[in-house]
Design a protein around this motif. Structure first.
Motif, PDB file in Angstrom:
ATOM      1  N   ASN A   7      44.361  40.501  36.275  1.00  5.34           N
ATOM      2  CA  ASN A   7      44.652  40.826  37.687  1.00  5.34           C
ATOM      3  C   ASN A   7      43.468  41.363  38.350  1.00  5.34           C
ATOM      4  O   ASN A   7      42.681  41.974  38.363  1.00  5.34           O
ATOM      5  N   TYR A  35      33.063  41.437  27.759  1.00  5.30           N
ATOM      6  CA  TYR A  35      33.677  40.187  28.195  1.00  5.30           C
ATOM      7  C   TYR A  35      34.986  39.902  27.458  1.00  5.30           C
ATOM      8  O   TYR A  35      35.974  39.526  28.071  1.00  5.30           O
ATOM      9  N   LEU A  81      28.836  44.123  37.324  1.00  4.01           N
ATOM     10  CA  LEU A  81      30.246  44.381  37.606  1.00  4.01           C
ATOM     11  C   LEU A  81      30.900  43.191  38.307  1.00  4.01           C
ATOM     12  O   LEU A  81      32.049  42.850  38.029  1.00  4.01           O
ATOM     13  N   LYS A  82      30.173  42.529  39.192  1.00  7.64           N
ATOM     14  CA  LYS A  82      30.709  41.342  39.861  1.00  7.64           C
ATOM     15  C   LYS A  82      30.944  40.223  38.858  1.00  7.64           C
ATOM     16  O   LYS A  82      31.969  39.547  38.891  1.00  7.64           O
ATOM     17  N   ARG A  83      29.992  40.013  37.944  1.00  2.00           N
ATOM     18  CA  ARG A  83      30.163  38.970  36.928  1.00  2.00           C
ATOM     19  C   ARG A  83      31.331  39.296  36.015  1.00  2.00           C
ATOM     20  O   ARG A  83      32.107  38.420  35.638  1.00  2.00           O
ATOM     21  N   PHE A  84      31.482  40.574  35.662  1.00  2.00           N
ATOM     22  CA  PHE A  84      32.596  40.990  34.821  1.00  2.00           C
ATOM     23  C   PHE A  84      33.920  40.746  35.534  1.00  2.00           C
ATOM     24  O   PHE A  84      34.875  40.242  34.944  1.00  2.00           O
ATOM     25  N   ASP A  85      33.982  41.072  36.819  1.00  2.00           N
ATOM     26  CA  ASP A  85      35.183  40.847  37.609  1.00  2.00           C
ATOM     27  C   ASP A  85      35.539  39.369  37.648  1.00  2.00           C
ATOM     28  O   ASP A  85      36.707  38.989  37.471  1.00  2.00           O
ATOM     29  N   LYS A  86      34.551  38.502  37.822  1.00  2.00           N
ATOM     30  CA  LYS A  86      34.798  37.060  37.835  1.00  2.00           C
ATOM     31  C   LYS A  86      35.331  36.582  36.495  1.00  2.00           C
ATOM     32  O   LYS A  86      36.231  35.755  36.435  1.00  2.00           O
ATOM     33  N   SER A  87      34.765  37.083  35.398  1.00  2.00           N
ATOM     34  CA  SER A  87      35.213  36.629  34.084  1.00  2.00           C
ATOM     35  C   SER A  87      36.634  37.104  33.793  1.00  2.00           C
ATOM     36  O   SER A  87      37.424  36.376  33.193  1.00  2.00           O
ATOM     37  N   VAL A  88      36.991  38.304  34.242  1.00  6.56           N
ATOM     38  CA  VAL A  88      38.354  38.796  34.035  1.00  6.56           C
ATOM     39  C   VAL A  88      39.334  37.948  34.841  1.00  6.56           C
ATOM     40  O   VAL A  88      40.389  37.545  34.334  1.00  6.56           O
ATOM     41  N   LYS A  89      38.977  37.634  36.075  1.00  9.19           N
ATOM     42  CA  LYS A  89      39.854  36.810  36.912  1.00  9.19           C
ATOM     43  C   LYS A  89      39.968  35.405  36.359  1.00  9.19           C
ATOM     44  O   LYS A  89      41.020  34.771  36.424  1.00  9.19           O
TER      45      LYS A  89
END
Length: 175
Positions: free
Chosen positions: A175, A111, A162-170
């Motif tokens: 990007n 994270y 992976l979806k949760r990680f993508d949300k946290s990065v966004k």
């Protein structure tokens, strides 16, 4: 009867009057505090890593819903090149957190990125009860609870992570 002046001469007189009796210029509004704070905090976040507030927000996703009820991150201590995440836990949850420290640190580094804590220190303490009710639960917690119940295969759990990680990065402005 007096004759009314024409519209154009009335406008000219009004213009002259306004120029002669003009007040002070309007005060410009203060700049937006959020924009100024963002300009200052974004480079600091990149330099020093995430803070405790961001970890607290995603704590149920990092340690799991059950452990999140009994623990919370309190602070990050940075001395030299070593950063330590201090977690306050209630009762036997401290022992479980200590046993799971490697997994927790891996999830925190996923994270937080490169400047994530490298050590975990668990402190036993009194926890405030977690707020109950659907109003206090944010959408990320609700979706993680729902996905934990449904996911049974390792592939489904990986896709969910992976979806949760993508949300946290966004959410952090990536990007």
């Amino acid at each position: 009867m007096k004759q009314r002046p024409s519209q154009s001469s009335l406008e000219q007189e009004a213009g002259r009057y306004l120029q002669d009796h003009r007040g002070r210029a309007a005060i410009r509004p203060a700049p937006r505090a959020g924009r100024a704070a963002e300009r200052i905090l974004r480079p600091l976040a990149k330099k020093f890593g995430v803070g405790v507030d961001q970890l607290t927000q995603y704590w149920p996703e990092i340690v799991g819903q059950r452990l999140a009820q009994w623990s919370s991150p309190k602070s990050i201590q940075r001395t030299g090149g070593i950063s330590t995440l201090i977690v306050e836990a209630r009762g036997p949850a401290a022992a479980v957190l200590q046993a799971e420290s490697r997994r927790i640190l891996e999830r925190v580094s996923t994270y937080a990125g490169a400047r994530s804590p490298t050590r975990l220190r668990v402190v036993q303490g009194r926890m405030r009860p977690a707020p109950t009710g659907e109003n206090s639960m944010n959408s990320a917690q609700a979706s993680s609870q729902n996905s934990e119940k449904v996911e049974t295969s390792a592939e489904a759990r990986l896709l969910s992570a992976l979806k949760r990680f993508d949300k946290s990065v966004k959410a952090r402005g990536g990007n």
